[in-house]
Design a protein around this motif. Structure first.
Motif, short mmCIF file in Angstrom:
data_model
loop_
_atom_site.label_atom_id
_atom_site.label_comp_id
_atom_site.label_asym_id
_atom_site.label_seq_id
_atom_site.Cartn_x
_atom_site.Cartn_y
_atom_site.Cartn_z
N ASP A 163 52.83 30.04 43.46
CA ASP A 163 53.39 31.34 43.11
C ASP A 163 52.36 32.15 42.31
O ASP A 163 51.87 31.70 41.27
CB ASP A 163 54.66 31.13 42.28
N LEU A 164 52.03 33.36 42.81
CA LEU A 164 51.06 34.24 42.15
C LEU A 164 51.73 35.51 41.63
O LEU A 164 51.05 36.51 41.39
CB LEU A 164 49.93 34.63 43.12
N SER A 165 53.02 35.48 41.49
CA SER A 165 53.76 36.73 41.28
C SER A 165 53.74 37.22 39.84
O SER A 165 54.59 38.02 39.44
CB SER A 165 55.20 36.58 41.74
N SER A 166 52.77 36.80 39.05
CA SER A 166 52.67 37.33 37.69
C SER A 166 52.39 38.82 37.67
O SER A 166 52.58 39.48 36.64
CB SER A 166 51.57 36.59 36.92
N PHE A 167 51.97 39.39 38.82
CA PHE A 167 51.73 40.84 38.85
C PHE A 167 53.01 41.63 38.62
O PHE A 167 52.97 42.81 38.26
CB PHE A 167 51.08 41.25 40.18
N THR A 168 54.16 41.01 38.82
CA THR A 168 55.42 41.73 38.58
C THR A 168 55.68 41.96 37.10
O THR A 168 56.65 42.64 36.74
CB THR A 168 56.60 40.96 39.19
N GLN A 169 54.81 41.42 36.23
CA GLN A 169 54.93 41.67 34.78
C GLN A 169 54.07 42.85 34.34
O GLN A 169 54.06 43.19 33.15
CB GLN A 169 54.53 40.42 34.00
N LEU A 170 53.36 43.47 35.27
CA LEU A 170 52.54 44.63 34.92
C LEU A 170 53.42 45.79 34.45
O LEU A 170 54.57 45.92 34.87
CB LEU A 170 51.70 45.06 36.12
N PRO A 171 52.91 46.66 33.59
CA PRO A 171 53.72 47.76 33.07
C PRO A 171 54.33 48.65 34.14
O PRO A 171 55.46 49.13 33.99
CB PRO A 171 52.73 48.55 32.19
N SER A 172 53.61 48.88 35.24
CA SER A 172 54.15 49.79 36.27
C SER A 172 55.33 49.19 37.03
O SER A 172 56.05 49.93 37.72
CB SER A 172 53.05 50.18 37.26
N ALA A 173 55.56 47.88 36.92
CA ALA A 173 56.57 47.21 37.74
C ALA A 173 57.96 47.78 37.55
O ALA A 173 58.77 47.80 38.48
CB ALA A 173 56.56 45.71 37.46
N VAL A 214 47.71 47.06 43.21
CA VAL A 214 47.21 46.28 42.08
C VAL A 214 46.09 45.36 42.54
O VAL A 214 45.96 45.06 43.73
CB VAL A 214 48.35 45.49 41.40
N ARG A 215 45.29 44.88 41.56
CA ARG A 215 44.07 44.13 41.89
C ARG A 215 43.95 42.90 41.02
O ARG A 215 44.30 42.92 39.83
CB ARG A 215 42.85 45.04 41.69
N SER A 216 43.46 41.82 41.63
CA SER A 216 43.13 40.61 40.89
C SER A 216 41.68 40.26 41.16
O SER A 216 41.20 40.39 42.30
CB SER A 216 44.03 39.44 41.31
N SER A 217 40.99 39.78 40.13
CA SER A 217 39.60 39.34 40.27
C SER A 217 39.45 37.84 40.20
O SER A 217 38.33 37.32 40.24
CB SER A 217 38.73 40.01 39.21
N ASP A 218 40.57 37.12 40.07
CA ASP A 218 40.52 35.67 39.94
C ASP A 218 41.52 34.97 40.86
O ASP A 218 42.15 33.98 40.49
CB ASP A 218 40.75 35.25 38.49
N GLY A 219 41.67 35.51 42.06
CA GLY A 219 42.52 34.85 43.04
C GLY A 219 44.00 34.95 42.76
O GLY A 219 44.78 34.13 43.27
N GLY A 220 44.42 35.92 41.96
CA GLY A 220 45.84 36.13 41.72
C GLY A 220 46.37 35.53 40.44
O GLY A 220 47.58 35.59 40.19
N VAL A 221 45.50 34.99 39.60
CA VAL A 221 45.95 34.42 38.33
C VAL A 221 46.30 35.55 37.36
O VAL A 221 47.36 35.54 36.72
CB VAL A 221 44.88 33.50 37.73
N THR A 222 45.41 36.52 37.23
CA THR A 222 45.66 37.68 36.38
C THR A 222 45.50 38.95 37.22
O THR A 222 44.84 38.93 38.27
CB THR A 222 44.70 37.73 35.18
N TRP A 223 46.07 40.06 36.72
CA TRP A 223 46.14 41.27 37.51
C TRP A 223 45.78 42.50 36.69
O TRP A 223 46.01 42.53 35.48
CB TRP A 223 47.55 41.45 38.08
N GLU A 224 45.25 43.51 37.39
CA GLU A 224 45.01 44.83 36.83
C GLU A 224 45.98 45.80 37.48
O GLU A 224 46.17 45.80 38.70
CB GLU A 224 43.57 45.27 37.10
N ASP A 225 46.59 46.65 36.66
CA ASP A 225 47.61 47.57 37.14
C ASP A 225 46.98 48.73 37.93
O ASP A 225 45.76 48.89 37.96
CB ASP A 225 48.42 48.11 35.96
#
Length: 344
Positions: free
Chosen positions: A115-125, A162-173
């Motif tokens: 599961d890589l869905s930590s991007f759903t915690q970004l402010p824009s979500a 959105v973008r990740s630089s580490d294979g989906g571990v962390t995200w940029e909004d």
């Protein structure tokens, strides 16, 4: 031999042929299909996402399919992509996106998922909404970077790229000037950081239908001169020339997707020129649902388009088109295309 896997609304068309000799089979009849992607490292393998049965895989280029989505949290798989750079035991890493928005990665051809869905915690979500059903949203498109390892782009319909630089571990909004409603996002294997977004933003905000980045999404430009229809759906870039592009467009979502009132166009752009409509060999815009577009890395200068009238190929970088002589089952005459993968 070329194989086209065309995901329609309720069936998968498998077309095999060369030049003027083609055969077709219809698979997955009655299934609600959403997306399809081929593994660039294994010519027989492809993945198909469904609205009602998770993710399916074929190991014989579409002849048979089996579920491989155990571990994906939702049965509604809206996007799938296979990385050209990330390879394990000869197979590409697979990314699957869902509704509600989630992202999952498999390194063993779907046997297990992370599961890589930590991007759903970004402010824009908290602002993400899918307009026809504003209580939800989904992953519309996934683009693994073809140049930089572990760089990954995910498009939410609608609300963010959105973008990740580490294979989906962390995200940029999302960035302030970036697209919000990207339908198709392309990158180019010859140019580090090149991104091309076909978006629905232009329907409400003219000038934001096509957007382009030269720095992997840090900043965006809107070269839309000549683009009279601003609701964009499909996009493809010449594998041999990152400045030659085609997009599919309509005046509104209704014109793009509804059979009653359907009217869509394909535009082409070449270096130093504005966008212009191409029509030679294509069906009449009226009555044509918006096309899905793709290319094959081994065929520079070649584009493929598919809509409710058939599958079309351009051998001159999108200038003129030929309808492939593929037997077209009657049950596929009206539904639009959801996704296309070509193995050549």
């Amino acid at each position: 031999m070329t194989t086209v896997l065309l995901a329609m609304q309720h069936a998968l068309l498998v077309a095999n042929g060369t030049d003027d000799r083609w055969t077709t089979d219809v698979r997955l009849e009655g299934r609600s299909l959403r997306c399809i992607a081929a593994d660039p490292h294994q010519m027989q393998r492809a993945y198909c996402g469904t609205s009602d049965g998770g993710l399916l895989r074929t190991d014989d280029l579409g002849a048979s399919w089996r579920p491989v989505g155990d571990g994906i949290a939702h049965d509604h798989v809206t996007a799938v992509s296979v990385s050209a750079r990330e390879i394990t035991r000869g197979y590409g890493a697979v990314y699957a996106g869902t509704e509600p928005s989630g992202l999952f990665r498999s390194e063993d051809s779907g046997a297990s998922w992370r599961d890589l869905s930590s991007f759903t915690q970004l402010p824009s979500a908290r602002t993400w909404r899918y307009p026809p059903r504003p209580e939800t949203h989904h992953v519309r498109w996934i683009t693994p970077d073809p140049v930089v390892d572990e760089r990954l782009f995910v498009c939410i319909e609608s609300g963010a790229l959105v973008r990740s630089s580490d294979g989906g571990v962390t995200w940029e909004d999302r960035t302030p000037d970036g697209p919000r409603d990207t339908h198709t996002l392309r990158a180019h294997p010859l140019v580090n950081g090149a991104l091309y977004a076909a978006a629905g933003d232009g329907y409400m905000h003219p000038g934001r239908g096509f957007m382009r980045s030269h720095d992997a999404g840090d900043t965006w430009q809107r070269p839309d001169g000549g683009l009279r229809h601003q609701y964009l759906w499909g996009a493809a870039v010449d594998p041999g020339d990152p400045e030659t592009l085609v997009v599919s467009a309509a005046a509104s979502p209704g014109n793009a997707h509804d059979l009653d009132g359907a009217e869509s166009f394909i535009y082409r752009k070449t270096p130093g020129e504005e966008w212009h409509v191409v029509s030679d060999g294509l069906p009449e815009p009226r009555g044509t649902r918006v096309s899905v577009l793709t290319t094959v890395i081994s065929e520079p200068g070649v584009f493929y388009a598919a809509n409710n009238h058939g599958i079309y190929r351009s051998a001159d970088a999108g200038l003129t088109w030929d309808r492939l002589p593929i037997p077209w089952p009657r049950e596929l005459e009206e539904p639009g295309a959801r996704g296309m993968a070509v193995v050549a």
